[in-house]
Scaffold this motif. Structure first.
Motif, short mmCIF file in Angstrom:
data_model
loop_
_atom_site.label_atom_id
_atom_site.label_comp_id
_atom_site.label_asym_id
_atom_site.label_seq_id
_atom_site.Cartn_x
_atom_site.Cartn_y
_atom_site.Cartn_z
N ASP A 36 -9.15 -27.52 -59.16
CA ASP A 36 -10.35 -27.73 -58.32
C ASP A 36 -10.62 -27.27 -56.98
O ASP A 36 -10.63 -27.98 -55.81
CB ASP A 36 -9.37 -29.89 -58.01
N GLY A 37 -9.73 -26.48 -56.84
CA GLY A 37 -9.74 -25.50 -56.07
C GLY A 37 -9.03 -24.83 -55.12
O GLY A 37 -8.85 -24.24 -53.25
N LYS A 38 -8.01 -26.66 -54.63
CA LYS A 38 -6.74 -26.90 -54.11
C LYS A 38 -5.72 -25.66 -54.16
O LYS A 38 -5.22 -25.20 -55.15
CB LYS A 38 -6.50 -27.23 -54.09
N ASP A 39 -4.91 -24.84 -53.48
CA ASP A 39 -4.26 -24.19 -53.46
C ASP A 39 -2.80 -24.90 -53.35
O ASP A 39 -2.81 -25.93 -52.65
CB ASP A 39 -3.96 -22.95 -51.95
N LEU A 40 -2.08 -24.19 -53.51
CA LEU A 40 -0.50 -25.04 -54.44
C LEU A 40 -0.08 -26.10 -52.99
O LEU A 40 0.19 -26.78 -52.66
CB LEU A 40 0.71 -23.83 -53.84
N VAL A 41 -0.03 -24.83 -51.55
CA VAL A 41 0.21 -25.62 -50.65
C VAL A 41 -0.63 -26.81 -49.49
O VAL A 41 -0.20 -27.68 -49.35
CB VAL A 41 0.08 -24.38 -48.79
N ALA A 42 -2.18 -26.84 -50.27
CA ALA A 42 -2.77 -27.89 -49.54
C ALA A 42 -2.51 -29.17 -50.97
O ALA A 42 -2.58 -30.32 -49.84
CB ALA A 42 -4.50 -27.51 -49.94
N ARG A 43 -1.83 -29.01 -51.98
CA ARG A 43 -1.21 -29.80 -52.72
C ARG A 43 -0.14 -30.30 -52.26
O ARG A 43 0.23 -31.71 -52.21
CB ARG A 43 -1.41 -29.39 -54.93
#
Length: 82
Positions: free
Chosen positions: A49-56
């Motif tokens: 979905d394009g989210k990086d680990l920090v965003a998740r």
């Protein structure tokens, strides 16, 4: 999986695009794999979905439905023997 040289790719980009519909196209440079051509659907499938680990892990409002109750940390301290 289709393989083509960089020269072949430059001479016939349309053929590379047609081949990418069937699967990834490996483009070689001096005999070594250098690039991969994918359809956008295949890329999105790999990329997620394009989210990086920090965003998740940020626990934004988007992820409010995630319940997380960490157990209290039990730290047992001891006085060292001298």
């Amino acid at each position: 999986m289709t393989t083509m040289t960089a020269r072949e790719f430059n001479q016939d980009v349309s053929a590379a695009k047609r081949a990418a519909v069937e699967g990834p196209v490996v483009i070689t440079d001096r005999g070594e794999p250098a690039y991969v051509l994918l359809t956008i659907d295949e890329y999105r499938q790999l990329h997620g979905d394009g989210k990086d680990l920090v965003a998740r892990l940020s626990m934004d409002e988007e992820y409010d439905d995630v319940e997380f109750e960490p157990a209290p940390l039990q730290v047992g301290l001891k006085v060292p023997e001298l």
